[in-house]
Write a protein that holds these residues in place. Structure first.
Motif, PDB file in Angstrom:
ATOM      1  N   ALA A 150       1.013  -1.303  -0.072  1.00  0.00           N
ATOM      2  CA  ALA A 150      -0.197  -0.024   0.050  1.00  0.00           C
ATOM      3  C   ALA A 150       0.892   1.067  -0.131  1.00  0.00           C
ATOM      4  N   VAL A 151       1.878   1.151   0.835  1.00  0.00           N
ATOM      5  CA  VAL A 151       2.959   2.473   0.684  1.00  0.00           C
ATOM      6  C   VAL A 151       3.759   2.593  -0.724  1.00  0.00           C
ATOM      7  N   TYR A 152       3.976   1.535  -0.998  1.00  0.00           N
ATOM      8  CA  TYR A 152       4.480   1.641  -2.556  1.00  0.00           C
ATOM      9  C   TYR A 152       3.466   2.322  -3.593  1.00  0.00           C
ATOM     10  N   VAL A 153       2.327   1.603  -3.551  1.00  0.00           N
ATOM     11  CA  VAL A 153       1.222   2.234  -4.542  1.00  0.00           C
ATOM     12  C   VAL A 153       0.976   3.580  -4.370  1.00  0.00           C
ATOM     13  N   PHE A 154       0.802   3.907  -3.079  1.00  0.00           N
ATOM     14  CA  PHE A 154       0.538   5.396  -2.742  1.00  0.00           C
ATOM     15  C   PHE A 154       1.658   6.407  -3.140  1.00  0.00           C
ATOM     16  N   VAL A 155       2.800   5.846  -2.776  1.00  0.00           N
ATOM     17  CA  VAL A 155       4.233   6.629  -3.214  1.00  0.00           C
ATOM     18  C   VAL A 155       4.169   7.042  -4.877  1.00  0.00           C
ATOM     19  N   ASN A 156       3.957   5.733  -5.622  1.00  0.00           N
ATOM     20  CA  ASN A 156       4.524   5.768  -7.143  1.00  0.00           C
ATOM     21  C   ASN A 156       2.981   5.668  -7.710  1.00  0.00           C
ATOM     22  N   SER A 157       1.808   6.438  -7.058  1.00  0.00           N
ATOM     23  CA  SER A 157       0.563   6.508  -7.839  1.00  0.00           C
ATOM     24  C   SER A 157       0.791   7.108  -9.132  1.00  0.00           C
ATOM     25  N   GLU A 158       1.490   8.262  -9.314  1.00  0.00           N
ATOM     26  CA  GLU A 158       1.546   8.918 -10.736  1.00  0.00           C
ATOM     27  C   GLU A 158       2.223   8.010 -11.861  1.00  0.00           C
ATOM     28  N   ARG A 159       3.296   7.321 -11.200  1.00  0.00           N
ATOM     29  CA  ARG A 159       4.078   6.602 -12.179  1.00  0.00           C
ATOM     30  C   ARG A 159       3.267   5.462 -13.047  1.00  0.00           C
ATOM     31  N   LEU A 160       2.594   4.594 -11.797  1.00  0.00           N
ATOM     32  CA  LEU A 160       1.901   3.683 -12.155  1.00  0.00           C
ATOM     33  C   LEU A 160       0.491   4.135 -12.980  1.00  0.00           C
ATOM     34  N   GLY A 161      -0.043   5.089 -12.738  1.00  0.00           N
ATOM     35  CA  GLY A 161      -0.918   5.731 -13.585  1.00  0.00           C
ATOM     36  C   GLY A 161      -0.689   6.608 -14.733  1.00  0.00           C
ATOM     37  N   ASN A 162       0.533   6.519 -15.164  1.00  0.00           N
ATOM     38  CA  ASN A 162       1.140   7.045 -16.522  1.00  0.00           C
ATOM     39  C   ASN A 162       0.872   8.596 -16.434  1.00  0.00           C
ATOM     40  N   GLY A 163       1.302   9.229 -15.426  1.00  0.00           N
ATOM     41  CA  GLY A 163       1.365  10.710 -15.324  1.00  0.00           C
ATOM     42  C   GLY A 163       0.045  10.976 -14.645  1.00  0.00           C
ATOM     43  N   ARG A 164      -0.893  10.350 -14.226  1.00  0.00           N
ATOM     44  CA  ARG A 164      -2.037  10.654 -13.398  1.00  0.00           C
ATOM     45  C   ARG A 164      -1.971   9.796 -12.269  1.00  0.00           C
ATOM     46  N   ALA A 165      -2.762  10.327 -11.316  1.00  0.00           N
ATOM     47  CA  ALA A 165      -2.984   9.736  -9.966  1.00  0.00           C
ATOM     48  C   ALA A 165      -4.008   8.598 -10.137  1.00  0.00           C
ATOM     49  N   LEU A 166      -3.796   7.394  -9.601  1.00  0.00           N
ATOM     50  CA  LEU A 166      -4.561   6.444  -9.662  1.00  0.00           C
ATOM     51  C   LEU A 166      -6.036   6.718  -8.698  1.00  0.00           C
ATOM     52  N   THR A 167      -7.001   5.914  -9.167  1.00  0.00           N
ATOM     53  CA  THR A 167      -8.299   6.277  -8.673  1.00  0.00           C
ATOM     54  C   THR A 167      -8.136   5.419  -7.446  1.00  0.00           C
ATOM     55  N   PRO A 168      -9.319   5.491  -6.512  1.00  0.00           N
ATOM     56  CA  PRO A 168      -9.110   4.623  -5.228  1.00  0.00           C
ATOM     57  C   PRO A 168      -9.559   3.193  -5.601  1.00  0.00           C
ATOM     58  N   LYS A 169     -10.336   2.964  -6.674  1.00  0.00           N
ATOM     59  CA  LYS A 169     -10.615   1.419  -7.106  1.00  0.00           C
ATOM     60  C   LYS A 169      -9.374   0.954  -7.579  1.00  0.00           C
ATOM     61  N   GLU A 170      -8.633   1.555  -8.480  1.00  0.00           N
ATOM     62  CA  GLU A 170      -7.361   1.265  -9.182  1.00  0.00           C
ATOM     63  C   GLU A 170      -6.224   1.102  -7.859  1.00  0.00           C
ATOM     64  N   THR A 171      -6.280   1.765  -6.945  1.00  0.00           N
ATOM     65  CA  THR A 171      -5.344   1.825  -6.074  1.00  0.00           C
ATOM     66  C   THR A 171      -5.419   0.467  -4.921  1.00  0.00           C
ATOM     67  N   ALA A 172      -6.892   0.185  -4.764  1.00  0.00           N
ATOM     68  CA  ALA A 172      -7.230  -0.949  -4.286  1.00  0.00           C
ATOM     69  C   ALA A 172      -7.112  -2.133  -4.715  1.00  0.00           C
ATOM     70  N   ALA A 173      -7.088  -2.188  -5.868  1.00  0.00           N
ATOM     71  CA  ALA A 173      -6.874  -3.544  -6.838  1.00  0.00           C
ATOM     72  C   ALA A 173      -5.419  -3.936  -6.579  1.00  0.00           C
ATOM     73  N   LEU A 174      -4.582  -2.834  -6.840  1.00  0.00           N
ATOM     74  CA  LEU A 174      -3.104  -2.986  -6.712  1.00  0.00           C
ATOM     75  C   LEU A 174      -2.640  -3.523  -5.459  1.00  0.00           C
ATOM     76  N   ILE A 175      -3.318  -2.844  -4.344  1.00  0.00           N
ATOM     77  CA  ILE A 175      -2.915  -3.276  -3.147  1.00  0.00           C
ATOM     78  C   ILE A 175      -3.183  -4.616  -2.726  1.00  0.00           C
ATOM     79  N   VAL A 176      -4.506  -5.094  -3.183  1.00  0.00           N
ATOM     80  CA  VAL A 176      -5.243  -6.387  -2.869  1.00  0.00           C
ATOM     81  C   VAL A 176      -4.427  -7.430  -3.792  1.00  0.00           C
ATOM     82  N   SER A 177      -3.947  -7.194  -4.963  1.00  0.00           N
ATOM     83  CA  SER A 177      -3.422  -8.364  -5.997  1.00  0.00           C
ATOM     84  C   SER A 177      -1.978  -8.065  -5.977  1.00  0.00           C
ATOM     85  N   PRO A 178      -1.202  -8.871  -5.632  1.00  0.00           N
ATOM     86  CA  PRO A 178       0.453  -8.705  -6.192  1.00  0.00           C
ATOM     87  C   PRO A 178       0.344  -8.871  -7.625  1.00  0.00           C
ATOM     88  N   THR A 179      -0.017  -9.966  -8.192  1.00  0.00           N
ATOM     89  CA  THR A 179       0.122 -10.043  -9.554  1.00  0.00           C
ATOM     90  C   THR A 179      -0.197  -8.751 -10.244  1.00  0.00           C
TER      91      THR A 179
END
Length: 498
Positions: free
Chosen positions: A305-334
């Protein structure tokens, strides 16, 4: 005034022959040429054409400025006509024609004058070369029709005054005869002689005695033409060799400039790649460590969760991830691993695009400089080619002329100079055969050099035409040579006797 023309030969054919059939000359009473070397009027077009063709060389020799419009219509043609009731003699018509040339300022120019009898009124045709035979300059004819009109009026005024004066003296003489006091009037006789005496300033351009042309003259004329063709072929072969050598030098210069541009492009490309090599190495090392770190977060949801919140813009290709996308990445390591891989791919593509832009900028700079250099090189090469062609033309104009070749042939026939065959001439080869053979060799070399599309083949280099091998001499060549020598000796004896 007739329309300006471009062909001296066609104009002479018109004024020196019948209009319907150019093989006869029934309508021509007399004709003569002025400032044309004293030849036949039918051949006067040749020195006129030579003067016009060599106008640039004549200007250079006379120190005349070469600027100005080119004279593409050098043939001037006008007609002097008398009234049907007027009957003038040949000297009077000749004098009027010469004075008309003087009125136009063309007394030093080449001209041909011919009188026709196909009309009810007497008239003469005057053909003039508007190019001066010495300076090569075009005559400054401003309103020539007005100048000829003033000349005709002045000529008519003088004639009317003369006729009135003569009639007055005739009436006076009749009165004296009736009164028995008639005597010869010296004043009238002096005026009559003055009217019949040509202008002394025109004596230098009056036509000399011209013999009739005959078969021998025609054959000599052909020999001169063939000799001119022979010299033209010699110059053409030498010019071809010189031009091909210059073309090879120019092509090497262009190839060298192109190789320099390719070398500069290679240097620029190598420099950019060396400069980006460290950036690529750092990027790959950072992505490798990041992928390893993300792989260690399989059973650590809080750290994910810390990694996803810190790199939210990188993972979202320049935009912040939505709460749904953030939760999906935190729940699923794959999903998180797949998103990190896509992020790394985008970062590598971005760096590659930056490198590509810089490479393109540097290569464009190199080839823009090459375009400037190649344009300057082409301009210089075109100037060199124009200079060498002008020199070749001036050299040909100096050495190939009708009068010069005629004098050369006459000197050879009289034995004043030795008969010099052209280079690489075959035994018993005439001037005409030699000229034709050299032209064919040059054309064959051109066809061998250039492909079917008219462009030089890149796989071939220009090859200079090799002189054709001499044919094998026949067994009786010595006997034939002796027979020809005896024939030439007999012809020389006949010429000397004549």
């Amino acid at each position: 005034m007739h329309k300006r023309g471009t062909s001296f030969k066609t104009a002479h054919l018109y004024i020196l022959h019948d209009q319907d059939q150019q093989k006869t000359a029934n309508r021509v009473d007399w004709a003569f040429s002025v400032n044309c070397g004293g030849g036949e009027p039918a051949e006067a077009w040749r020195p006129m054409y030579d003067t016009w063709d060599n106008r640039t060389a004549l200007k250079r020799e006379a120190g005349v400025d070469l600027r100005g419009a080119d004279n593409t219509k050098p043939v001037m043609h006008y007609t002097l006509s008398w009234a049907p009731e007027d009957r003038v003699s040949k000297p009077q018509m000749m004098d009027a024609a010469l004075k008309s040339l003087k009125a136009l300022g063309l007394e030093e120019h080449q001209a041909t004058i011919a009188a026709h009898n196909d009309k009810d009124h007497q008239h003469v045709h005057i053909l003039v070369n508007t190019v001066h035979p010495t300076t090569g300059r075009t005559a400054g004819l401003k309103f020539p029709a007005l100048a000829l009109r003033d000349f005709a009026r002045e000529h008519d005024r003088i004639r009317l005054e003369y006729e009135a004066e003569r009639q007055r003296h005739a009436d006076k003489a009749e009165q004296q005869r009736q009164l028995g006091t008639y005597r010869r009037n010296p004043e009238l006789r002096a005026k009559s002689m003055a009217m019949l005496t040509p202008d002394p300033t025109l004596e230098k351009i009056r036509p000399p005695h011209q013999p009739r042309i005959h078969r021998r003259r025609a054959l000599e004329h052909k020999d001169v033409i063939y000799r001119m063709r022979r010299h033209a072929a010699v110059h053409a072969h030498a010019n071809y060799v010189e031009n091909r050598a210059l073309a090879a030098v120019h092509r090497n210069e262009r190839d060298q400039l192109y190789e320099n541009a390719k070398q500069a492009s290679h240097v620029a490309l190598t420099h950019v790649r060396e400069r980006f090599k460290s950036r690529w190495r750092d990027l790959y090392d950072a992505q490798k460590q990041e992928a390893k770190y993300v792989g260690q977060l399989l059973d650590k949801p809080l750290e994910r969760a810390v990694y996803v919140f810190v790199n939210s813009e990188r993972l979202g290709n320049g935009r912040a991830l939505t709460p749904k996308e953030t939760a999906a990445l935190i729940v699923s390591p794959t999903k998180l691993a797949m998103s990190v891989e896509r992020m790394h791919t985008r970062e590598r593509g971005g760096l590659a695009q930056i490198e590509k832009v810089e490479v393109k900028e540097r290569l464009d700079r190199v080839w823009r400089a090459h375009d400037v250099s190649i344009n300057n090189l082409k301009a210089r090469q075109n100037a060199e080619l124009a200079d060498i062609r002008a020199q070749q033309k001036a050299d040909a104009d100096r050495h190939i002329s009708y009068a010069q070749q005629s004098h050369e042939l006459e000197a050879e026939r009289r034995g004043l100079i030795p008969e010099t065959p052209p280079p690489n001439a075959r035994p018993f080869e005439t001037d005409q055969q030699y000229a034709s053979r050299v032209r064919q060799e040059i054309n064959a070399a051109q066809n061998d050099l250039f492909g079917p599309d008219g462009r030089a083949w890149k796989s071939r280099r220009p090859s200079l035409p090799e002189p054709s091998p001499e044919p094998q001499s026949p067994p009786d060549v010595d006997a034939e040579l002796e027979a020809l020598k005896r024939k030439w000796a007999q012809e020389r004896e006949l010429d000397n006797g004549r």
